[in-house]
Design a protein around this motif. Structure first.
Motif, PDB file in Angstrom:
ATOM      1  N   GLY A 164      60.334  89.018 -18.938  1.00 25.35           N
ATOM      2  CA  GLY A 164      59.545  89.130 -20.149  1.00 25.35           C
ATOM      3  C   GLY A 164      60.191  88.422 -21.312  1.00 25.35           C
ATOM      4  O   GLY A 164      61.091  87.598 -21.150  1.00 25.35           O
ATOM      5  N   GLN A 165      59.737  88.763 -22.513  1.00 23.38           N
ATOM      6  CA  GLN A 165      60.215  88.085 -23.714  1.00 23.38           C
ATOM      7  C   GLN A 165      60.168  89.047 -24.895  1.00 23.38           C
ATOM      8  O   GLN A 165      59.384  89.997 -24.913  1.00 23.38           O
ATOM      9  N   PRO A 166      61.028  88.812 -25.898  1.00 24.94           N
ATOM     10  CA  PRO A 166      60.897  89.573 -27.137  1.00 24.94           C
ATOM     11  C   PRO A 166      59.751  89.002 -27.960  1.00 24.94           C
ATOM     12  O   PRO A 166      59.334  87.856 -27.775  1.00 24.94           O
ATOM     13  N   HIS A 218      61.282  94.107 -24.595  1.00 28.38           N
ATOM     14  CA  HIS A 218      60.765  92.995 -23.815  1.00 28.38           C
ATOM     15  C   HIS A 218      59.364  93.351 -23.347  1.00 28.38           C
ATOM     16  O   HIS A 218      59.110  94.483 -22.912  1.00 28.38           O
ATOM     17  N   GLN A 219      58.464  92.377 -23.449  1.00 29.50           N
ATOM     18  CA  GLN A 219      57.118  92.563 -22.941  1.00 29.50           C
ATOM     19  C   GLN A 219      56.736  91.364 -22.096  1.00 29.50           C
ATOM     20  O   GLN A 219      57.266  90.265 -22.282  1.00 29.50           O
ATOM     21  N   LYS A 220      55.810  91.603 -21.177  1.00 27.86           N
ATOM     22  CA  LYS A 220      55.259  90.512 -20.377  1.00 27.86           C
ATOM     23  C   LYS A 220      53.763  90.710 -20.261  1.00 27.86           C
ATOM     24  O   LYS A 220      53.299  91.776 -19.852  1.00 27.86           O
TER      25      LYS A 220
END
Length: 478
Positions: free
Chosen positions: A131-133, A231-233
């Motif tokens: 994922g990513q911030p 973190h989300q995806k």
């Protein structure tokens, strides 16, 4: 006018020397990294039964390694997280961070799974979450749904029983009266232990906070403290990240900390976020406590990094730390001014002075901008050097006028004008310590002007280093 070929040669030679110097630092870092990588590979093989494919040291101010491994034919991405470098102490031990994250995971809070501790580094090993911030690529509705989930996870964390955390050694205040100030107290204690110069700003705001303590109304829970990191995806929450300052404290702290990070990430309307938190079963939202925690949290970069900035080690990420301090110090003073009901007035900024060093600064900045390399570590150091050069260039242009303005501002407060900025800082600190709150409004205005001036030495007008992003205001107090 024809180009002087000797000047071209001098430019290339100096550029080569700069890269060579950075390369020497990179070589030293690589030697250390090679030893670290061996320790990491050995531990993962022995304790996790996995085969390590790659170990990559992140080019950043804190020790961290990204590990690609495989076990039973399946990919196993990992992170090895170490301590801060460059002589910057931690407010809670690294083992405390690991223990808190482990208990959170065991209690069903979405954090990276902890696998264990590597004594040789020291560091701990955990899952590397996909994922990513931030919210790039998401619609506003998707972000709001994601943040609803995040606020719900904070509510779940805050309602967990304390026993598992206490059994794991997670720190808490010794008495109920200290619950609301335990986190900022740890930061202050570490700063005071290494204090190496007067700091009238910190003494002023810390003194105000002690005269206006948070009333927790008996609230206490496990908290992230430096909340808002995730973190989300594809709009789905994957993990809550970075619990290095977490402990047992006032849950309202976790509702306050994201207000600063919001200036960069944009979480949405905080009133709606707080409603989601309550709806998910969190504690009743206490806006008075949140505002006080916000003021305190805005001091934490200054508390964590100022001693190092006053006496930096060669490997420190000086400009990143200076930028963080300049931005969040302004957040602290703006939040205090908001609390006091003040209209803060910025100072006039002078035009740049062209000094004898102006041409040399232009040459250095242009040279550093033009150098490139494939080596990630050298690139990281060159970026810092470029920012450093622009900061020193700007100090050359306006530093004398800013210093004189700072000293002029002290006359109405002290009754005299100190001869130097060092004498001014020392005298202002002594005034603040003796004042006891009698001149809070006047001092808040003074520190605001000083911080605006300082912010404007970090780079040229319009640069990212100089830009300031204000926090969402609080609802009017009744």
């Amino acid at each position: 006018m024809p180009v002087d070929p000797d000047n071209r040669r001098r430019h290339r030679t100096l550029s080569t020397r700069i890269v060579a110097s950075a390369g020497s630092a990179a070589a030293q870092a690589r030697r250390q990294t090679s030893s670290d990588e061996a320790a990491i590979s050995s531990w993962i093989t022995q304790h996790m039964g996995a085969r390590v494919l790659t170990v990559t040291r992140q080019a950043r101010w804190r020790y961290a390694w990204l590990v690609d491994a495989e076990r039973d034919g399946e990919e196993l991405p990992l992170v090895v997280r170490g301590e801060r470098g460059a002589g910057i102490p931690m407010q809670f031990p690294l083992r405390h961070e690991m223990s808190l994250q482990r208990v959170m995971s065991e209690q069903g809070i979405p954090v990276p799974t902890v696998y264990g501790w590597i004594d040789e580094l020291p560091a701990y090993v955990m899952d590397r979450v996909d994922g990513q911030p931030g919210f790039e690529g998401l619609t506003t509705d998707q972000r709001d749904l994601l943040m609803r989930d995040y606020m719900g996870q904070l509510a779940r964390l805050h309602r967990l029983p304390l026993k598992p955390f206490l059994e794991a050694g997670i720190q808490r205040a010794a008495t109920p009266a200290g619950i609301g100030s335990y986190g900022i107290g740890r930061f202050e204690a570490v700063w005071r232990a290494g204090k190496n110069a007067p700091n009238p700003l910190l003494e002023f705001v810390l003194g105000w906070l002690k005269r206006n303590p948070v009333d927790t109304k008996g609230r206490e829970s496990a908290i992230v403290w430096d909340s808002g990191q995730l973190h989300q995806k594809d709009g789905q929450l994957r993990a809550i990240l970075d619990v290095e300052a977490g402990h047992i404290g006032d849950p309202m702290m976790d509702l306050a900390a994201p207000r600063m990070r919001d200036t960069v990430l944009h979480f949405g309307d905080f009133e709606k976020l707080y409603q989601e938190y309550e709806r998910a079963g969190g504690f009743p939202v206490d806006m008075d406590a949140i505002q006080l925690h916000h003021i305190a949290f805005a001091l934490t970069n200054e508390l964590a990094f100022r001693n190092s900035l006053n006496d930096p080690l060669p490997e420190s990420d000086y400009m990143t730390n200076l930028h963080w301090c300049s931005e969040t110090n302004l957040h602290a003073i703006e939040a205090l001014g908001e609390r006091l009901g003040l209209e803060l007035e910025p100072p006039e900024l002078p035009a740049a002075t062209v000094t004898r060093a102006a041409t040399a600064h232009d040459q250095l900045v242009g040279m550093l901008r033009g150098i490139d390399t494939d080596d990630e570590y050298i690139r990281y150091r060159l970026r810092g050097a470029f920012r450093f050069a622009r900061h020193v260039q700007r100090e050359d242009e306006v530093g004398v006028e800013f210093t004189n303005s700072d000293l002029d501002d002290l006359v109405p407060v002290l009754g005299h004008r100190p001869a130097t900025w060092q004498e001014g800082d020392a005298a202002l600190e002594q005034f603040v310590l003796a004042d006891g709150g009698r001149h809070d409004g006047q001092l808040c205005q003074l520190f605001y002007r000083r911080q605006i001036r300082h912010k404007n030495t970090l780079g040229p007008p319009g640069s990212a280093m100089v830009a300031h992003h204000t926090c969402q205001p609080f609802p009017a107090r009744v």
